[in-house]
Design a protein around this motif. Structure first.
Motif, short mmCIF file in Angstrom:
data_model
loop_
_atom_site.label_atom_id
_atom_site.label_comp_id
_atom_site.label_asym_id
_atom_site.label_seq_id
_atom_site.Cartn_x
_atom_site.Cartn_y
_atom_site.Cartn_z
N ASN A 38 48.43 51.24 48.31
CA ASN A 38 48.72 51.06 46.82
C ASN A 38 49.75 49.92 46.88
N TRP A 46 47.51 46.91 43.17
CA TRP A 46 46.48 46.60 44.16
C TRP A 46 46.17 47.56 44.92
N LYS A 66 39.71 44.95 48.53
CA LYS A 66 40.83 45.08 47.44
C LYS A 66 40.16 45.24 46.27
N ARG A 68 41.73 45.99 42.06
CA ARG A 68 42.81 45.44 41.31
C ARG A 68 42.86 46.25 40.18
#
Lengths: 138, 146
Positions: A38, A46, A66, A68
């Motif tokens: 993280n 992220w 990834k 968000r």
């Protein structure tokens, strides 16, 4: 009379051409080999990870993923934007999926957003999955 | 005079016909009453007959045969579907690429140009076959394990 037959024939051909082809699926297993990391910032967070991709018991490639998390999305929604690229183990074949990840259940849904030349079958495909599985419907 | 005689004869004939009809009607009524009574009797016995049929094992007579035929015919449908799916389009590139029973780095290099220039529909068939073959262990894949 002959014109009528031609119209009927043309209609039949049009209908046959308009029929969608049967959907296929490809399921990949995702095995994380990196550390889920993280990275916080002032707007959100992220989350990164990566690992191996399997078809059945056979390793076929790798994934880079990834997520968000934005403070702009209420915590009650509990969803992040997710993007993951699957890199085929041989040649320069890859495809990228984008969608949303629900932390409540771990489920992920979305679509294929980019493909290399060898994966054109996945153009406009959709996917479902979770942290350890990805199923493309194409 | 002749007219009145024939008129009487006609009247008698009509009366005779009427009498015959009345007798037949009476018999019909009796038959109808009798049939109604039998139907009522059957209706009264119906629940007990239904219960008895449920308790009995299937009789080895005619009704059992159609059921047996349905039971044996039912599994035929999935088999037919499986046969149809086996007749699905096949990728020539896939067939050539996997002829040796394995796929390695060199295979992808050799067939690279053909894979990348396929139409989306050909590419779909190719990946359908490739994924299924890998998943079922029909071909060995080398190159991604390093």
């Amino acid at each position: 009379m002959r014109k009528q037959y031609l119209w009927v024939l043309g209609g039949l051909v049009s209908v046959m051409m308009a029929l969608p082809t049967q959907a296929a699926t490809a399921t990949y297993s995702l095995v994380r080999t990196s550390t889920l990391t993280n990275v916080d910032d002032t707007e959100g967070r992220w989350q990164f990870d990566g690992g191996d991709v399997y078809v059945g018991a056979t390793k076929v490639g790798y994934y880079v993923r990834k997520k968000r998390v934005s403070f702009g999305v209420p915590a009650s929604i509990n969803k992040a934007a997710m993007e993951m690229t699957v890199i085929w183990g041989s040649g320069d074949y890859n495809f990228t999926v984008q969608g949303s990840h629900y932390f409540g259940t771990g489920s992920t849904v979305g679509g294929v957003s980019a493909t290399s030349a060898g994966f054109t079958a996945f153009n406009n495909a959709t996917f479902t999955g979770n942290s350890s599985s990805l199923t493309i419907t194409f | 005079m002749a007219m009145s005689t024939s008129g009487k004869m006609l009247g008698v004939a009509a009366l005779a016909l009427l009498a015959v009809n009345l007798v037949q009607l009476s018999r019909s009524n009796q038959q109808l009453r009798h049939l109604t009574q039998r139907m009522e009797a059957v209706e009264q016995r119906a629940p007990s007959l239904t219960a008895a049929s449920q308790n009995q094992s299937p009789a080895p007579d005619a009704p059992a045969t159609p059921r047996a035929q349905v039971a044996t015919q039912a599994p035929a449908t999935p088999v037919q579907i499986a046969q149809q799916s086996e007749a699905a389009p096949r990728s020539a590139v896939f067939e050539e690429m996997t002829r040796s029973g394995s796929v390695d780095q060199q295979s992808w290099v050799t067939f690279d140009e053909r894979i990348k220039t396929m139409t989306p529909e050909e590419n779909k068939v190719f990946w359908q076959q490739m994924t299924a073959a890998i998943e079922h262990g029909d071909i060995a894949v080398y190159g991604a394990n390093q």
